[in-house]
Design an enzyme around this catalytic site. Structure first.
Site, PDB file in Angstrom:
ATOM      1  N   SER A 133      -4.415  -4.937  -7.397  1.00 11.89           N
ATOM      2  CA  SER A 133      -3.084  -4.348  -7.587  1.00 11.89           C
ATOM      3  C   SER A 133      -2.683  -3.642  -6.305  1.00 11.89           C
ATOM      4  O   SER A 133      -3.539  -3.170  -5.553  1.00 11.89           O
ATOM      5  CB  SER A 133      -3.097  -3.323  -8.716  1.00 11.89           C
ATOM      6  OG  SER A 133      -3.689  -2.105  -8.281  1.00 11.89           O
ATOM      7  N   ASP A 134      -1.401  -3.544  -6.057  1.00  9.09           N
ATOM      8  CA  ASP A 134      -0.963  -2.657  -4.990  1.00  9.09           C
ATOM      9  C   ASP A 134      -1.354  -1.237  -5.420  1.00  9.09           C
ATOM     10  O   ASP A 134      -1.606  -0.979  -6.606  1.00  9.09           O
ATOM     11  CB  ASP A 134       0.545  -2.781  -4.758  1.00  9.09           C
ATOM     12  CG  ASP A 134       0.926  -2.341  -3.344  1.00  9.09           C
ATOM     13  OD1 ASP A 134       0.137  -1.600  -2.719  1.00  9.09           O
ATOM     14  OD2 ASP A 134       2.008  -2.719  -2.864  1.00  9.09           O
ATOM     15  N   CYS A 135      -1.437  -0.337  -4.437  1.00 15.48           N
ATOM     16  CA  CYS A 135      -2.077   0.942  -4.743  1.00 15.48           C
ATOM     17  C   CYS A 135      -1.287   1.758  -5.760  1.00 15.48           C
ATOM     18  O   CYS A 135      -0.096   2.009  -5.578  1.00 15.48           O
ATOM     19  CB  CYS A 135      -2.339   1.701  -3.453  1.00 15.48           C
ATOM     20  SG  CYS A 135      -3.605   0.827  -2.512  1.00 15.48           S
TER      21      CYS A 135
ATOM     22  N   MET B 273       0.851  -1.194   0.000  1.00 13.47           N
ATOM     23  CA  MET B 273       0.000   0.000   0.000  1.00 13.47           C
ATOM     24  C   MET B 273       0.879   1.233   0.000  1.00 13.47           C
ATOM     25  O   MET B 273       1.934   1.248   0.589  1.00 13.47           O
ATOM     26  CB  MET B 273      -0.833   0.095   1.271  1.00 13.47           C
ATOM     27  CG  MET B 273      -1.877  -0.935   1.527  1.00 13.47           C
ATOM     28  SD  MET B 273      -2.733  -1.692   0.240  1.00 13.47           S
ATOM     29  CE  MET B 273      -1.664  -3.027  -0.107  1.00 13.47           C
TER      30      MET B 273
END
Ligand code: NAG
Ligand code: NAG
Ligand code: NAG
Length: 795
Positions: free
Chosen positions: A315-317, A1
């Site tokens: 997805s990661d941010c 994140m």
């Protein structure tokens, strides 16, 4: 994140009840407002839902409301009713409602790393349902030190119950938790190593299985109701924040097929295959040049294909946006989202896909079919969470409410986890445990002695309580004097004179030192493994001035080089207490005063400072003697250590003995007899695991017992770690490999057998450079401590 709210939170201590945290929580969001637009007509404080007798008329009679149908079919029905614009609106972590169909708004991004956290967007601690705090378990690395997957399961289960309870009272806008973090703690400097179960793939895999099963409700059947949805992150080979100008957003990791297969991927595989995790998150990392979220081989081939993910890929941010902006992998936003969705991504954390998908379709780069595939995966998980079955307060988790959060059971589990994790590193002359009646006065010194933030580390919510080490000590000793000594763990300036004066006046001196998120955190790797600033000189000066050898307690995630303290006789004992969660201070005190016999063992190698010469960007696990590259983790690193993986002392003396198997399995008989032996040049003969086959592999399994005895003087828990060693470590063979661990409580004097199931196909095999799994013909050694048992593998 990509977020961290830490900078706004420094210096804040909690006063119990979680009340101290209230000001830090995002402003009250009227959860109800968002879903009233789309979902059922409910009051503030009620959970959002669709379908069922009380829901909006729009959804009545639709197939997506029919709970007897499989989730994927219901999801496909719902998706088929959406307009293109409505579809695109669903492709970000903040998904609006679709009022005309009675679909409530939803927040995908929620965090539950070691307790419910406010680092995502959907969980709120506020007045709506009256819940102001949640149980804060120790940061994961400390929990891993217990080597106890039963404990890990119970923690996952407790967090899942609290999430459901928070949802039922209307303070959660989603039940998709983006936890656990099961990346391998590859480099000791990594700022997020603290969030992981450590450096060993077998430990990380077992942690993943236990935690995911616990938080999801331990039912891998697709048709069962998920307690919450877990997400294993960050696939794959993600373990660098920012080193020497290389940032995680643009880092291209060079990873060998061998390391990927036997180090970085196993925890993700276990998550999906063995635990039935309903989500995998792809990382920022560009593995061998391809961003993980654009990697079809990884997301579609491996995760969904080979492993059979039943769930969604997140997805990661902003991982999609960076493909164009930081990585220059995609030429335009439209290209970035097209390559991701086609590769197998289902939801982007952020709003990038929502913003650019229309243009991508217009430009012919993306089709509505690509979007439908993603949406079906997404809605199927919302179906499995029970959000389309009418009022969730009538489902099997429906009775959970405010009274199920911060319960006495969960609080005591947080204490148990912290106690079981604490690792005793040094105990000269048995200075510990202390007899409380002999401690008339005590001095507590250190920036981590009375700092609530050092308990909860990162990814936290307001804890039910905040028992700092100082408070813990005060529950045993009435006369405690306290001095922070430095204003923070950075310790740029130390109050040495004052500390020295205080130290000389007390019976015992306790030092609570270590690290904080200022040194290791998301976005920040360390550059040194030494204690920061003036900590070392402060400790040494205090130790010189104290009446008796001092007790040093380290609160940190990653390892620190404390060679100076190891060899200083004025420092009698050293404990590593991780970031120990809401009850951490009491756990530490209970260990110091012998109400708990320590049994934690280090889940990572503690390297000396000189290891920082190794570029953090060098991903290779295996050493390269030709260039002096030392390799990484106990499996490959042969250099000097401060403390080894698996190290940890007890107040009791335990003996462990491998009990020979009377009935040595069929290794030497028929199963191998029919197989061809592969001759690899310079590398002896081996068998391919594929040739042995599933049936053969089952037949080869055998049990081994380890006899453990507690020779006293205290009762205590004890963890047995079983390793495999090959005759040599040539050709990429690990020096040793953990193949099993079990923990067990034994009374003083008691003896018991712990059984391990050995599966040669799994435990004796190794990955060759070409990624093939083979078992060497000939000797293998089972190891527990320095005891070995040879097992020959041949026809
Ligand atoms: C989880 O469920 C399985 C059966 O599906 C059971 O064998 C196992 O013991 C359960 N695990 C725990 C820790 O309860
Ligand atoms: C898992 O869920 C399925 C479907 O709801 C149910 O039939 C089964 O009994 C559950 N198993 C366990 C171990 O709870
Ligand atoms: C290392 O061990 C393997 C497998 O037992 C053996 O085939 C090989 O000859 C050994 N190599 C050396 C250099 O000792």
């Amino acid at each position: 994140m990509a977020t961290t709210s830490f900078s706004g939170m420094r210096g804040i201590n909690f006063n119990g009840g979680g009340g101290g945290m209230a000001a830090l929580v995002p402003p009250l969001l009227l959860v109800a407002a968002a879903f009233l637009l789309g979902g059922a007509q409910v009051e503030a404080g009620d959970p959002p839902f669709s379908c069922g007798p009380l829901s909006a008329e729009a959804s009545q009679g639709c197939a997506f409301c029919d709970a007897t149908l499989p989730p994927a079919q219901r999801a496909a029905d719902l998706v088929s009713r959406l307009t293109p614009a409505e579809k695109i609106s669903q492709l970000g972590d903040v998904a609006p409602g679709v009022p005309r169909l009675g679909v409530p708004a939803y927040k995908w991004w929620n965090e539950a790393l070691h307790g419910l956290a406010t680092s995502g967007k959907g969980l709120h601690f506020d007045a709506v349902g009256g819940v102001r705090a949640a149980t804060s378990f120790p940061q994961v690395l400390l929990t891993a030190a217990a080597f106890d997957d039963g404990l890990w399961f119970r923690i996952g289960q407790a967090i899942g119950r609290e999430a459901r309870a928070l949802f039922n009272v209307g303070q959660a806008e989603g039940l998709t938790m983006w936890s656990p973090n099961v990346n391998i703690f590859r480099d000791p400097r990594w700022g997020r190593g603290q969030e992981t179960p450590g450096e060993d793939p077998a430990v990380a895999s077992r942690y993943a299985v236990a935690f995911v099963r616990g938080i999801q409700g331990n039912n891998t059947s697709s048709s069962s109701l998920l307690q919450t949805s877990a997400c294993c992150k960050h696939a794959t080979a993600y373990d660098l924040e920012d080193w020497n100008g290389v940032a995680r957003y643009s880092f291209v990791a060079r990873v060998t097929a061998q390391d990927l297969e036997d180090t970085f991927n196993p925890p993700f595989r276990s998550c999906v295959v063995d635990a039935g995790a309903s989500c995998v998150m792809c990382a920022y990392t560009a593995v061998n040049g391809v961003p993980a979220c654009a990697n079809a081989d990884l997301l579609t081939g491996t995760v969904r294909g080979d492993w059979g993910l039943d769930g969604y890929v997140a997805s990661d941010c902003d991982a999609v946006a960076i493909m164009r902006d930081a990585q220059r992998y995609a030429a335009s936003p439209e290209d970035a989202i097209a390559v991701s969705l086609k590769a197998g991504l289902d939801i982007d954390c952020g709003s990038y896909v929502q913003q650019h998908a229309t243009a991508a379709i217009q430009q012919g780069k993306l089709t509505e079919k690509d979007i439908d595939k993603a949406l079906t995966n997404l809605f199927a998980v919302r179906m499995r969470l029970g959000h389309f079955d009418g009022d969730p307060r009538s489902n099997v988790y429906g009775a959970l409410g405010a009274a199920d959060i911060c319960t006495p059971e969960h609080r005591s589990l947080a204490l148990e986890a912290a106690q079981d994790g604490v690792v005793l590193l040094k105990n000269d002359g048995g200075i510990l445990p202390l007899d409380r009646s002999a401690v008339g006065s005590a001095t507590a010194i250190g920036p981590n002695a009375d700092n609530g933030m050092a308990l909860i580390a990162n990814y936290f919510g307001p804890p039910c309580e905040s028992t700092t080490p100082l408070k813990g000590l005060q529950s045993y000793v009435s006369n405690v004097r306290f001095l922070a000594g430095c204003s923070s763990a950075a310790c740029d300036v130390a109050a040495t004179d004052q500390a020295v004066a205080l130290a000389g006046s007390a019976d015992y001196v306790f030092l609570f030192m270590g690290l904080s998120q200022q040194q290791e955190s998301e976005g920040k790797d360390r550059t040194s493994l030494l204690l920061p600033g003036m900590q070392q000189s402060l400790i040494t000066a205090i130790a010189d001035a104290a009446k008796r050898p001092v007790i040093l307690v380290l609160l940190s995630g990653g390892p620190v080089d404390v060679t100076f303290a190891q060899s200083n006789p004025r420092i009698g004992a050293i404990l590593w207490a991780g970031y120990p969660g809401q009850a951490g201070g009491l756990a530490i005190a209970r260990v110091l005063f012998g109400d708990h016999n320590p049994s934690g063992r280090l889940p990572v190698t503690w390297y000396p400072e000189e290891f920082t010469k190794v570029p953090m960007t060098d991903m290779r696990m295996r050493s390269d003697p030709a260039t002096g590259y030392p390799g990484r983790s106990y499996r490959f690193y042969q250099g000097k250590t401060v403390y080894k993986f698996g190290y940890g002392l007890s107040y009791s003396s335990f003996s462990r003995k491998l009990v020979s198997v009377t009935n040595m399995p069929a290794l030497s008989t028929t199963i191998l007899a029919g197989l061809r032996e592969m001759m690899a040049e310079e590398d002896g003969a081996s068998y391919h695991v594929d040739d042995i086959g599933t049936y053969g592999c089952e037949q080869l399994k055998f049990p081994v017992a380890v006899e453990v005895q507690n020779h006293g003087p205290m009762d205590g828990k004890h963890s047995v770690l079983m390793f495999l060693r090959w005759p040599n470590a040539t050709n990429g063979r690990p020096l040793s490999q953990l193949i099993g661990f079990r923990s067990h409580h034994l009374k003083a004097g008691e003896k018991g057998n712990l059984w391990f199931d050995i599966s040669p196909c799994e435990h004796f095999s190794r990955l060759r450079e070409d990624g093939r799994k083979v078992i060497d013909k000939g000797s293998h050694f089972l190891m527990v401590d320095n005891h070995e048992m040879e097992i020959r593998f041949e026809a």
